[in-house]
Design a protein around this motif. Structure first.
Motif, PDB file in Angstrom:
ATOM      1  N   UNK A  18     -19.243  12.881  19.061  1.00  0.00           N
ATOM      2  CA  UNK A  18     -17.840  13.226  19.991  1.00  0.00           C
ATOM      3  C   UNK A  18     -17.223  11.893  19.750  1.00  0.00           C
ATOM      4  N   UNK A  19     -17.716  10.863  19.668  1.00  0.00           N
ATOM      5  CA  UNK A  19     -17.114   9.252  20.005  1.00  0.00           C
ATOM      6  C   UNK A  19     -16.445   9.114  18.617  1.00  0.00           C
ATOM      7  N   UNK A  20     -16.857   9.708  17.309  1.00  0.00           N
ATOM      8  CA  UNK A  20     -16.095   9.318  16.036  1.00  0.00           C
ATOM      9  C   UNK A  20     -14.660   9.823  16.208  1.00  0.00           C
ATOM     10  N   UNK A  21     -13.813   8.945  15.674  1.00  0.00           N
ATOM     11  CA  UNK A  21     -12.433   9.466  15.271  1.00  0.00           C
ATOM     12  C   UNK A  21     -11.708   8.968  14.247  1.00  0.00           C
ATOM     13  N   UNK A  22     -12.168   7.859  13.918  1.00  0.00           N
ATOM     14  CA  UNK A  22     -11.381   7.194  12.788  1.00  0.00           C
ATOM     15  C   UNK A  22     -11.800   7.784  11.411  1.00  0.00           C
ATOM     16  N   UNK A  23     -10.759   7.738  10.461  1.00  0.00           N
ATOM     17  CA  UNK A  23     -11.089   8.118   8.997  1.00  0.00           C
ATOM     18  C   UNK A  23     -10.209   7.676   8.131  1.00  0.00           C
ATOM     19  N   UNK A  24     -10.406   7.684   6.895  1.00  0.00           N
ATOM     20  CA  UNK A  24      -9.725   7.144   5.755  1.00  0.00           C
ATOM     21  C   UNK A  24      -9.472   7.899   4.607  1.00  0.00           C
ATOM     22  N   UNK A  25      -8.228   7.930   3.987  1.00  0.00           N
ATOM     23  CA  UNK A  25      -8.022   8.800   2.968  1.00  0.00           C
ATOM     24  C   UNK A  25      -7.371   7.693   1.789  1.00  0.00           C
ATOM     25  N   UNK A  26      -7.730   7.623   0.590  1.00  0.00           N
ATOM     26  CA  UNK A  26      -7.111   6.690  -0.608  1.00  0.00           C
ATOM     27  C   UNK A  26      -8.157   6.037  -1.159  1.00  0.00           C
ATOM     28  N   UNK A  27      -7.831   5.233  -2.158  1.00  0.00           N
ATOM     29  CA  UNK A  27      -6.607   4.641  -2.281  1.00  0.00           C
ATOM     30  C   UNK A  27      -6.185   5.613  -3.461  1.00  0.00           C
ATOM     31  N   UNK A  28      -4.740   5.945  -3.310  1.00  0.00           N
ATOM     32  CA  UNK A  28      -3.878   6.711  -4.201  1.00  0.00           C
ATOM     33  C   UNK A  28      -3.161   6.114  -4.932  1.00  0.00           C
ATOM     34  N   UNK A  29      -3.185   5.979  -6.320  1.00  0.00           N
ATOM     35  CA  UNK A  29      -2.254   5.123  -7.374  1.00  0.00           C
ATOM     36  C   UNK A  29      -3.331   4.479  -8.432  1.00  0.00           C
ATOM     37  N   UNK A  30      -2.488   3.494  -8.845  1.00  0.00           N
ATOM     38  CA  UNK A  30      -3.108   2.558  -9.847  1.00  0.00           C
ATOM     39  C   UNK A  30      -3.816   1.527  -9.373  1.00  0.00           C
ATOM     40  N   UNK A  31      -4.470   0.634 -10.283  1.00  0.00           N
ATOM     41  CA  UNK A  31      -5.515  -0.276 -10.015  1.00  0.00           C
ATOM     42  C   UNK A  31      -4.733  -1.704  -9.933  1.00  0.00           C
ATOM     43  N   UNK A  32      -3.525  -1.849 -10.278  1.00  0.00           N
ATOM     44  CA  UNK A  32      -3.071  -3.274 -10.056  1.00  0.00           C
ATOM     45  C   UNK A  32      -2.301  -3.759  -8.746  1.00  0.00           C
ATOM     46  N   UNK A  33      -1.839  -4.747  -8.477  1.00  0.00           N
ATOM     47  CA  UNK A  33      -1.086  -5.217  -7.278  1.00  0.00           C
ATOM     48  C   UNK A  33      -2.035  -6.090  -6.499  1.00  0.00           C
ATOM     49  N   UNK A  34      -1.361  -6.756  -5.608  1.00  0.00           N
ATOM     50  CA  UNK A  34      -2.468  -7.496  -4.571  1.00  0.00           C
ATOM     51  C   UNK A  34      -2.499  -6.583  -3.353  1.00  0.00           C
ATOM     52  N   UNK A  35      -3.736  -6.627  -2.581  1.00  0.00           N
ATOM     53  CA  UNK A  35      -4.216  -6.003  -1.617  1.00  0.00           C
ATOM     54  C   UNK A  35      -3.240  -6.223  -0.204  1.00  0.00           C
ATOM     55  N   UNK A  36      -3.108  -5.332   0.670  1.00  0.00           N
ATOM     56  CA  UNK A  36      -2.457  -5.538   1.552  1.00  0.00           C
ATOM     57  C   UNK A  36      -3.045  -4.668   2.729  1.00  0.00           C
ATOM     58  N   UNK A  37      -2.865  -4.818   4.024  1.00  0.00           N
ATOM     59  CA  UNK A  37      -3.435  -4.002   5.240  1.00  0.00           C
ATOM     60  C   UNK A  37      -2.425  -4.206   6.342  1.00  0.00           C
ATOM     61  N   UNK A  38      -2.118  -3.253   6.921  1.00  0.00           N
ATOM     62  CA  UNK A  38      -1.556  -3.364   8.165  1.00  0.00           C
ATOM     63  C   UNK A  38      -2.596  -3.238   9.442  1.00  0.00           C
ATOM     64  N   UNK A  39      -3.588  -3.247   9.395  1.00  0.00           N
ATOM     65  CA  UNK A  39      -4.833  -3.230  10.316  1.00  0.00           C
ATOM     66  C   UNK A  39      -4.647  -3.609  11.770  1.00  0.00           C
ATOM     67  N   UNK A  40      -4.133  -4.999  11.443  1.00  0.00           N
ATOM     68  CA  UNK A  40      -3.752  -5.862  12.842  1.00  0.00           C
ATOM     69  C   UNK A  40      -2.532  -5.339  13.439  1.00  0.00           C
ATOM     70  N   UNK A  41      -1.449  -4.592  12.789  1.00  0.00           N
ATOM     71  CA  UNK A  41      -0.387  -4.187  13.584  1.00  0.00           C
ATOM     72  C   UNK A  41      -0.574  -3.134  14.560  1.00  0.00           C
ATOM     73  N   UNK A  42      -1.598  -2.343  13.952  1.00  0.00           N
ATOM     74  CA  UNK A  42      -1.782  -1.084  15.061  1.00  0.00           C
ATOM     75  C   UNK A  42      -2.072  -1.588  16.496  1.00  0.00           C
ATOM     76  N   UNK A  43      -2.538  -2.828  16.721  1.00  0.00           N
ATOM     77  CA  UNK A  43      -2.724  -3.254  18.009  1.00  0.00           C
ATOM     78  C   UNK A  43      -1.376  -3.266  18.855  1.00  0.00           C
TER      79      UNK A  43
END
Length: 167
Positions: A20-45
């Motif tokens: 019951x405590x589970x709530x987070x999930x993830x989909x992706x990555x959708x697209x190609x393999x290039x580019x620099x990684x980014x994440x907005x994880x800290x902004x959700x706070x």
């Protein structure tokens, strides 16, 4: 025998609570393999997603920026193309993201729990459709890879923050 029965009951109860405590999930990555990684994880706070800026050109999603609560994330991607911006209504959340990609992200379509359909980009490429794994969860933040275009995107789902009366 009673001890074994109590232990079994305790284990079953703990297992049910963990499910019951589970709530987070993830989909992706959708697209190609290039580019620099980014994440907005800290902004959700800062709060729930309240607005989205997408830069598009004739063929691709060039860049993106998301507002969490009242704070805009860092802009990722390139600078050429038209900038489009949408604001969510108070209490409105993204519950589905679909789109198209090949080597880069070509289209993003955000669907909200208020029935709004918010499309950006071109309808060409391989399709994806991302929804949360658990009920009553919404898009909480975006990650992926970007350079001069958005190479790939990942979608992170969780419960709507309960402590966001000012968002």
């Amino acid at each position: 025998m009673l001890t074994i029965a109590l232990l079994a009951l305790l284990c079953a109860s703990a297992w049910a609570s963990a499910i019951q405590a589970r709530s987070s999930s993830y989909n992706g990555e959708y697209g190609g393999s290039g580019g620099q990684r980014f994440s907005h994880s800290g902004y959700q706070l800062e709060g729930p997603i309240t607005a989205i800026r997408i830069r598009v050109n004739r063929y691709y999603i060039v860049g993106l920026q998301v507002r969490y609560g009242k704070v805009w994330s860092d802009y990722v991607g390139g600078t050429l193309g038209d900038l489009k911006e949408i604001f969510l209504h108070p209490g409105e959340s993204v519950i589905q993201v679909s789109g198209k990609y090949k080597y880069y992200v070509r289209q993003l379509v955000f669907v909200t729990d208020k029935g709004r359909y918010l499309p950006f980009g071109k309808k060409t490429g391989k399709s994806f459709n991302a929804v949360p794994l658990y009920p009553h969860t919404v898009l909480r933040f975006i990650s992926g890879r970007a350079g001069s275009l958005i190479n790939a995107i990942g979608l992170h789902w969780d419960v709507y923050p309960s402590d966001c009366g000012s968002c």
